[in-house]
Scaffold this motif. Structure first.
Motif, PDB file in Angstrom:
ATOM      1  N   PRO A 157       0.808  -1.229   0.000  1.00  0.00           N
ATOM      2  CA  PRO A 157       0.000   0.000   0.000  1.00  0.00           C
ATOM      3  C   PRO A 157       0.838   1.274   0.000  1.00  0.00           C
ATOM      4  CG  PRO A 157      -0.883  -1.596   1.555  1.00  0.00           C
ATOM      5  CD  PRO A 157       0.438  -2.112   1.128  1.00  0.00           C
ATOM      6  N   ALA A 200       2.063   1.790  -3.506  1.00  0.00           N
ATOM      7  CA  ALA A 200       0.973   2.304  -4.334  1.00  0.00           C
ATOM      8  C   ALA A 200       0.720   3.785  -4.069  1.00  0.00           C
ATOM      9  CB  ALA A 200      -0.297   1.496  -4.075  1.00  0.00           C
ATOM     10  N   ALA A 201       0.723   4.168  -2.801  1.00  0.00           N
ATOM     11  CA  ALA A 201       0.455   5.564  -2.440  1.00  0.00           C
ATOM     12  C   ALA A 201       1.585   6.482  -2.874  1.00  0.00           C
ATOM     13  CB  ALA A 201       0.243   5.676  -0.932  1.00  0.00           C
ATOM     14  N   LEU A 224      -3.075   7.888   2.368  1.00  0.00           N
ATOM     15  CA  LEU A 224      -3.473   7.182   1.152  1.00  0.00           C
ATOM     16  C   LEU A 224      -3.122   5.693   1.252  1.00  0.00           C
ATOM     17  CD1 LEU A 224      -4.671   7.272  -1.655  1.00  0.00           C
ATOM     18  CD2 LEU A 224      -2.425   7.953  -2.554  1.00  0.00           C
ATOM     19  N   ALA A 225      -1.977   5.389   1.839  1.00  0.00           N
ATOM     20  CA  ALA A 225      -1.590   3.985   2.010  1.00  0.00           C
ATOM     21  C   ALA A 225      -2.569   3.257   2.924  1.00  0.00           C
ATOM     22  CB  ALA A 225      -0.174   3.896   2.579  1.00  0.00           C
ATOM     23  N   ILE A 249      -5.679   2.601   0.836  1.00  0.00           N
ATOM     24  CA  ILE A 249      -5.450   1.507  -0.118  1.00  0.00           C
ATOM     25  C   ILE A 249      -5.391   0.175   0.611  1.00  0.00           C
ATOM     26  CG2 ILE A 249      -3.766   0.528  -1.731  1.00  0.00           C
ATOM     27  CD1 ILE A 249      -3.044   3.417  -2.508  1.00  0.00           C
ATOM     28  N   VAL A 294      -8.955  -0.874   1.569  1.00  0.00           N
ATOM     29  CA  VAL A 294      -9.680  -1.381   0.398  1.00  0.00           C
ATOM     30  C   VAL A 294      -9.173  -2.772   0.027  1.00  0.00           C
ATOM     31  CG1 VAL A 294     -10.091  -1.019  -2.068  1.00  0.00           C
ATOM     32  CG2 VAL A 294     -10.236   0.901  -0.486  1.00  0.00           C
ATOM     33  N   SER A 295      -7.870  -2.980   0.143  1.00  0.00           N
ATOM     34  CA  SER A 295      -7.291  -4.293  -0.152  1.00  0.00           C
ATOM     35  C   SER A 295      -7.826  -5.350   0.798  1.00  0.00           C
ATOM     36  CB  SER A 295      -5.764  -4.236  -0.068  1.00  0.00           C
ATOM     37  OG  SER A 295      -5.222  -3.324  -0.999  1.00  0.00           O
ATOM     38  N   SER A 310      -4.214  -8.915  -2.923  1.00  0.00           N
ATOM     39  CA  SER A 310      -4.957  -7.711  -3.305  1.00  0.00           C
ATOM     40  C   SER A 310      -4.108  -6.462  -3.125  1.00  0.00           C
ATOM     41  CB  SER A 310      -6.240  -7.600  -2.477  1.00  0.00           C
ATOM     42  OG  SER A 310      -7.087  -8.708  -2.701  1.00  0.00           O
ATOM     43  N   ALA A 311      -3.339  -6.432  -2.032  1.00  0.00           N
ATOM     44  CA  ALA A 311      -2.461  -5.285  -1.796  1.00  0.00           C
ATOM     45  C   ALA A 311      -1.376  -5.194  -2.859  1.00  0.00           C
ATOM     46  CB  ALA A 311      -1.835  -5.396  -0.399  1.00  0.00           C
ATOM     47  N   ALA A 316      -2.912  -3.922  -5.984  1.00  0.00           N
ATOM     48  CA  ALA A 316      -3.147  -2.477  -5.899  1.00  0.00           C
ATOM     49  C   ALA A 316      -1.879  -1.702  -6.235  1.00  0.00           C
ATOM     50  CB  ALA A 316      -3.638  -2.112  -4.495  1.00  0.00           C
ATOM     51  N   SER A 350      -1.598   0.773  -9.397  1.00  0.00           N
ATOM     52  CA  SER A 350      -1.186   2.153  -9.162  1.00  0.00           C
ATOM     53  C   SER A 350      -0.001   2.523 -10.043  1.00  0.00           C
ATOM     54  CB  SER A 350      -0.822   2.337  -7.682  1.00  0.00           C
ATOM     55  OG  SER A 350      -0.403   3.659  -7.431  1.00  0.00           O
TER      56      SER A 350
END
Length: 284
Positions: free
Chosen positions: A207, A210-211, A224-225, A228, A231-232, A254-255, A258, A262
């Motif tokens: 995460p 991704a962020a 943001l992490a 994310i 959501v993951s 899922s993470a 993501a 991203s």
């Protein structure tokens, strides 16, 4: 939309979701600094380093969280001792203890007679078995992590920029390094129940990676992490429910997905911007 709401109507799935969100918040705080400092290997080493403590606690009938904490702290202290006294580099110290602790954990697991189920839970977690007590522990860990990150923010920023500058400014780079290792240890130990020792690095690093594609300020990246990661967790629980897959592994996957999405979106945005910014050559 019953396929979306039905799983989360069950109490144990709700506890798993809440626990996973708490883990996502804690891992976002520690994981952001891990990415900024380029210390992802530390998170992986601590995740594996707590394996012997968890295994011993399980064999002896002691609280596994206590075993994980003791083993992870011993790993952290060992890394520092090897650096100072053996004068080894940071990654060499981590690598030696990482292999040693992992080997010790495997020895304990292999020596125990009927340990297959417990070993699976140790390695891959059992987020669907999270109880109220586990949620309380996670909530306390999140509070500790937030407070520690706030108090050491200036020192951590200075350490990330330049350790020599931090020392000249009197911002205590050694203290900041200790706080960072402590944050990672706290995140790894607290998250172990949810996703296990092998998969905790996924929520710790992915995460934040991704962020980091979209933000450059530390607090924004953390927020943001955390989003994310949350959501993951929800996506992983939903997929694991319908696909009958392991919940912890699906959340970690899922993470990672993501982070990949991203990166792809950021690459596409950069391509579009370059095309828009490039001058259009008209024929003469």
């Amino acid at each position: 939309m019953s396929w979306l709401s039905d799983p989360f109507s069950l109490e144990f799935v709700q506890r798993a979701l809440l626990g996973g969100v708490l883990v996502a918040i804690l891992c976002a705080i520690a994981g952001t600094w891990v990415i900024v400092r380029g210390m992802a290997f530390l998170g992986e080493a601590l995740a594996h380093g707590m394996l012997p403590g968890v295994a011993l606690a399980t064999v002896l009938g002691l609280p596994v969280l206590l075993g994980a904490a003791v083993s992870a702290v011993a790993m952290s202290l060992g890394i520092g001792a090897l650096q100072r006294r053996a004068r080894l580099s940071y990654d060499t110290s981590i690598g030696l203890l990482f292999v040693g602790m992992l080997a010790l954990g495997v020895i304990v697991i292999s020596h125990a007679g009927s340990f297959a189920t417990d070993a699976t839970a140790i390695l891959f977690g059992d987020i669907l078995a999270i109880g109220v007590g586990d949620l309380i522990v996670l909530a306390v860990a999140v509070v500790i992590g937030v407070v520690a990150a706030l108090l050491a923010h200036r020192s951590l920023v200075a350490l990330a920029v330049d350790e020599r500058v931090a020392r000249v400014l009197g911002l205590g780079p050694r203290v900041a390094q200790t706080v960072l290792v402590g944050l990672v240890t706290l995140a790894v130990v607290a998250s172990y129940q949810a996703v296990g020792s092998l998969l905790v690095v996924g929520l710790l690093v992915a995460p934040a990676v991704a962020a980091r594609q979209w933000t450059h300020r530390i607090p924004t990246t953390m927020a943001l992490a955390a989003a994310i990661g949350a959501v993951s967790v929800a996506a992983g629980l939903l997929v694991s429910w319908h696909a009958a897959t392991a919940a912890g592994a699906t959340i970690a996957a899922s993470a990672i997905a993501a982070a990949g999405v991203s990166w792809a979106l950021r690459a596409c945005r950069d391509v579009v911007r370059r095309r828009v910014a490039s001058p259009v050559l008209l024929p003469a």
